[in-house]
Design a protein around this motif. Structure first.
Motif, mmCIF file in Angstrom:
data_model
loop_
_atom_site.group_PDB
_atom_site.id
_atom_site.type_symbol
_atom_site.label_atom_id
_atom_site.label_comp_id
_atom_site.label_asym_id
_atom_site.label_seq_id
_atom_site.Cartn_x
_atom_site.Cartn_y
_atom_site.Cartn_z
ATOM 1 N N TYR A 84 0.847 -1.186 0.000
ATOM 2 C CA TYR A 84 0.000 0.000 0.000
ATOM 3 C C TYR A 84 0.888 1.243 0.000
ATOM 4 N N TYR A 85 0.579 2.174 -0.892
ATOM 5 C CA TYR A 85 1.215 3.480 -0.895
ATOM 6 C C TYR A 85 0.173 4.512 -0.499
ATOM 7 N N GLU A 86 0.587 5.493 0.273
ATOM 8 C CA GLU A 86 -0.335 6.507 0.779
ATOM 9 C C GLU A 86 0.159 7.898 0.403
ATOM 10 N N GLY A 87 -0.769 8.811 0.246
ATOM 11 C CA GLY A 87 -0.377 10.165 -0.094
ATOM 12 C C GLY A 87 -1.557 11.104 -0.146
ATOM 13 N N TYR A 88 -1.290 12.261 -0.725
ATOM 14 C CA TYR A 88 -2.280 13.333 -0.777
ATOM 15 C C TYR A 88 -2.457 13.803 -2.211
ATOM 16 N N GLY A 89 -3.705 14.043 -2.575
ATOM 17 C CA GLY A 89 -4.012 14.616 -3.874
ATOM 18 C C GLY A 89 -4.241 16.102 -3.752
ATOM 19 N N MET A 96 -5.161 6.189 -0.811
ATOM 20 C CA MET A 96 -4.452 4.936 -0.564
ATOM 21 C C MET A 96 -4.447 4.125 -1.856
ATOM 22 N N VAL A 97 -3.270 3.616 -2.224
ATOM 23 C CA VAL A 97 -3.101 2.893 -3.475
ATOM 24 C C VAL A 97 -2.623 1.471 -3.157
ATOM 25 N N LYS A 98 -3.442 0.490 -3.511
ATOM 26 C CA LYS A 98 -3.082 -0.908 -3.294
ATOM 27 C C LYS A 98 -2.434 -1.458 -4.566
ATOM 28 N N CYS A 99 -1.251 -2.055 -4.415
ATOM 29 C CA CYS A 99 -0.522 -2.587 -5.559
ATOM 30 C C CYS A 99 -0.163 -4.047 -5.350
ATOM 31 N N GLY A 123 3.226 10.124 0.565
ATOM 32 C CA GLY A 123 3.691 10.287 1.933
ATOM 33 C C GLY A 123 4.249 8.997 2.501
ATOM 34 N N GLU A 124 4.520 9.033 3.784
ATOM 35 C CA GLU A 124 5.039 7.861 4.487
ATOM 36 C C GLU A 124 3.906 6.879 4.781
ATOM 37 N N SER A 125 4.280 5.626 5.016
ATOM 38 C CA SER A 125 3.299 4.611 5.396
ATOM 39 C C SER A 125 2.570 5.035 6.668
ATOM 40 N N GLY A 126 1.239 5.003 6.613
ATOM 41 C CA GLY A 126 0.434 5.370 7.764
ATOM 42 C C GLY A 126 -0.019 6.815 7.785
ATOM 43 N N CYS A 127 0.409 7.605 6.789
ATOM 44 C CA CYS A 127 0.104 9.043 6.840
ATOM 45 C C CYS A 127 -1.381 9.334 6.638
ATOM 46 N N VAL A 128 -2.111 8.458 5.931
ATOM 47 C CA VAL A 128 -3.547 8.690 5.747
ATOM 48 C C VAL A 128 -4.402 7.483 6.130
ATOM 49 N N ALA A 129 -3.775 6.333 6.392
ATOM 50 C CA ALA A 129 -4.551 5.122 6.667
ATOM 51 C C ALA A 129 -5.496 5.299 7.848
ATOM 52 N N TYR A 130 -5.118 6.136 8.810
ATOM 53 C CA TYR A 130 -5.953 6.342 9.991
ATOM 54 C C TYR A 130 -7.271 7.032 9.654
ATOM 55 N N MET A 131 -7.367 7.607 8.443
ATOM 56 C CA MET A 131 -8.604 8.272 8.022
ATOM 57 C C MET A 131 -9.602 7.303 7.399
ATOM 58 N N PHE A 132 -9.231 6.035 7.285
ATOM 59 C CA PHE A 132 -10.065 5.026 6.638
ATOM 60 C C PHE A 132 -10.329 3.870 7.597
ATOM 61 N N ASP A 133 -11.423 3.170 7.360
ATOM 62 C CA ASP A 133 -11.728 1.916 8.058
ATOM 63 C C ASP A 133 -11.770 0.794 7.029
ATOM 64 N N GLN A 134 -11.181 -0.330 7.360
ATOM 65 C CA GLN A 134 -11.206 -1.469 6.450
ATOM 66 C C GLN A 134 -12.510 -2.237 6.647
ATOM 67 N N LYS A 135 -13.228 -2.463 5.549
ATOM 68 C CA LYS A 135 -14.522 -3.128 5.596
ATOM 69 C C LYS A 135 -14.647 -4.118 4.443
ATOM 70 N N GLY A 136 -15.424 -5.170 4.676
ATOM 71 C CA GLY A 136 -15.849 -6.010 3.578
ATOM 72 C C GLY A 136 -17.047 -5.354 2.913
#
Length: 249
Positions: A84-89, A96-99, A123-136
């Motif tokens: 996963y790569y994270e960043g800002y637009g 978040m970009v899953k590869c 950005g660095e790993s974890g810089c935006v992941a906290y803004m999302f919740d993982q869901k099915g």
């Protein structure tokens, strides 16, 4: 009140993106078959990947070829890594970009370039992941499924789902990631079939994108989608129907 479209989906639904979509799905099938074995009846992740491929009319020859390659029957076995790569637009949008890649350096450089060329930054790993919740997320076509909203809601919740979002053309059933397999299987036994079934990162809050930022963000999403290594993109922006019409989407 204007209607908004949240960018959370993937692997373009447009006809011209079909082949690119099949490449990504074949890679997902290959990875799941290699990790969990080639028998979909004993490998839930593979079974789900195959179902997603068939939902977009990917030929079974392509599916079988990916599974056989993972089992060692084809040439050119590859070890893919999920990153996963994270960043800002533009406008500070979280992305978040899953590869799935066999070459981390190449993919990191490609993803970084897509961010930079379109007004964003990786950005660095974890810089935006906290803004999302993982869901099915299980998506059901309303056109092809005749149950009413109340019935779908009741049956999904009884199966263990967390919520049901009613859209104009679909029901989106959300689950805890750990309950995803259980809920999907329970609903399938009641006759449900799914356009897509996957684990997604859902934004906790969204921001409205408009004007130049909206245009840059859509171009950024298209660039990610066109990259074979990118499997999914998740972002916390939404664009109104009026704005989409202005842009010409």
């Amino acid at each position: 009140m204007p209607k908004f479209k949240l960018f959370a989906a993937k692997k373009g639904k447009q006809d011209q993106a079909r082949n690119n979509q099949w490449v990504k799905l074949a890679r997902e099938i290959y990875v799941q078959a290699k990790q969990g074995g080639p028998n979909p009846d004993a490998n839930f992740a593979l079974k789900t990947a195959i179902a997603n491929a068939r939902a977009v009319n990917m030929p079974m020859d392509n599916v079988d070829r990916a599974i056989k390659k993972a089992a060692g029957a084809g040439e050119g076995n590859v070890d893919y890594e999920e990153i996963y790569y994270e960043g800002y637009g533009p406008g500070g949008v979280a992305i978040m970009v899953k590869c799935l890649t066999e070459n981390r350096n190449r993919t990191a450089a490609d993803v970084r370039a897509i961010f930079n060329k379109r007004g964003g930054n990786m950005g660095e790993s974890g810089c935006v992941a906290y803004m999302f919740d993982q869901k099915g997320v299980l998506s059901v076509s309303r056109e092809e499924f005749e149950r009413d909203e109340d019935t779908v809601m009741m049956e999904a919740l009884e199966a263990g789902a967390e919520d049901v979002l009613v859209n104009e053309d679909s029901f989106e059933i959300t689950t805890h990631p750990h309950e995803f397999e259980l809920v999907k299987s329970a609903l399938e036994q009641q006759g449900y079939s799914f356009d897509t079934a996957e684990i997604r990162w859902i934004p906790q809050n969204t921001v409205e994108a408009s004007g130049e930022n909206a245009e840059k963000l859509l171009k950024m999403m298209s660039a990610f989608e066109e990259n074979d290594d990118v499997q999914d993109v998740f972002a916390n922006f939404e664009i109104s129907d009026d704005e989409m019409a202005r842009i010409g989407q």
